[in-house]
Design a protein around this motif. Sequence first.
Motif, PDB file in Angstrom:
ATOM      1  N   MET A   1      30.938 -45.428 -45.596  1.00  0.00           N
ATOM      2  CA  MET A   1      31.625 -44.279 -45.317  1.00  0.00           C
ATOM      3  C   MET A   1      32.731 -44.126 -46.388  1.00  0.00           C
ATOM      4  O   MET A   1      33.304 -42.964 -46.755  1.00  0.00           O
ATOM      5  N   GLY A   2      33.393 -45.159 -46.843  1.00  0.00           N
ATOM      6  CA  GLY A   2      34.387 -45.074 -47.635  1.00  0.00           C
ATOM      7  C   GLY A   2      34.096 -44.508 -49.105  1.00  0.00           C
ATOM      8  O   GLY A   2      34.813 -43.746 -49.549  1.00  0.00           O
ATOM      9  N   LYS A   3      32.815 -44.957 -49.510  1.00  0.00           N
ATOM     10  CA  LYS A   3      32.521 -44.467 -50.736  1.00  0.00           C
ATOM     11  C   LYS A   3      32.183 -43.102 -50.815  1.00  0.00           C
ATOM     12  O   LYS A   3      32.272 -42.280 -51.548  1.00  0.00           O
ATOM     13  N   PHE A   4      31.684 -42.564 -49.728  1.00  0.00           N
ATOM     14  CA  PHE A   4      31.247 -40.918 -49.580  1.00  0.00           C
ATOM     15  C   PHE A   4      32.551 -40.280 -49.495  1.00  0.00           C
ATOM     16  O   PHE A   4      32.701 -39.227 -50.275  1.00  0.00           O
ATOM     17  N   LEU A   5      33.379 -40.715 -48.758  1.00  0.00           N
ATOM     18  CA  LEU A   5      34.677 -39.895 -48.484  1.00  0.00           C
ATOM     19  C   LEU A   5      35.536 -39.798 -49.705  1.00  0.00           C
ATOM     20  O   LEU A   5      36.213 -38.946 -49.962  1.00  0.00           O
ATOM     21  N   SER A   6      35.566 -40.787 -50.299  1.00  0.00           N
ATOM     22  CA  SER A   6      36.632 -41.144 -51.680  1.00  0.00           C
ATOM     23  C   SER A   6      35.915 -40.063 -52.550  1.00  0.00           C
ATOM     24  O   SER A   6      36.793 -39.928 -53.469  1.00  0.00           O
TER      25      SER A   6
END
Length: 228
Positions: free
Chosen positions: A102-107
């Motif tokens: 999720m961190g990779k997507f949202l970043s």
Amino acid sequence: MDGRESLSPLNPVPPFAVALFLVILGVEVMFTLGARGLAGGPDAVGWRSAAIQDYGFNSAIMAWMIENRAWPVEHLRRFVSYAFVHGSFTHALFAGALLLAMGKFLSAVFRHWAVLALFLISTVAGAVVYGLVIEGQPWLIGAFPGVYGLIGGFTYVMWLRLGQLGTNQARAFTLIGVLMGLQLVFGLFFGGNGTWVADVAGFAAGFLASFVLSPGGFAKLRARIRHD
């Protein structure tokens, strides 16, 4: 949205997400080695239980603070620290993997600091709602309320895109629907302790906070309020 909105799989995982993952995994490795007698000596067997007592969160703590109107640091830190103590290695690994994804997507859409803020806001919101709603003393531990907050951010992005495409925006809530359905099934078969309340609160906090934390979000929200 701005120029950061690129969903290429080559987008790097943000450093803060890697750091959180390593902390979660490091703590769990320490507990696992201690439980197996490979580190810390005889007392290490109880490291996990001691950490839950010292850093976990429950409604009894919330009730005590409200009743006594006292907010000691040792209890206030629990609103965040519970996210770094898990019940098992599998629990920690699954939460950490979702955090990275999720961190990779949202970043690719949000500023890195905004993604971290989403995680922290959702972690705290999950504890607050859990403490107010759940009775008794089942411990709240694990990063899932914060991770569900990131899923709330993911849902916000999908909700906006579906709106731009003119399609049914309710489809944006498919992921959270599936996850909560799985939690219900596991709860029916293996029993539950109400921690899903913190997960739902984390998701709601993450989704709502995205209206402000997304690029240009505060300006858009202010313009909409003025228009209304």
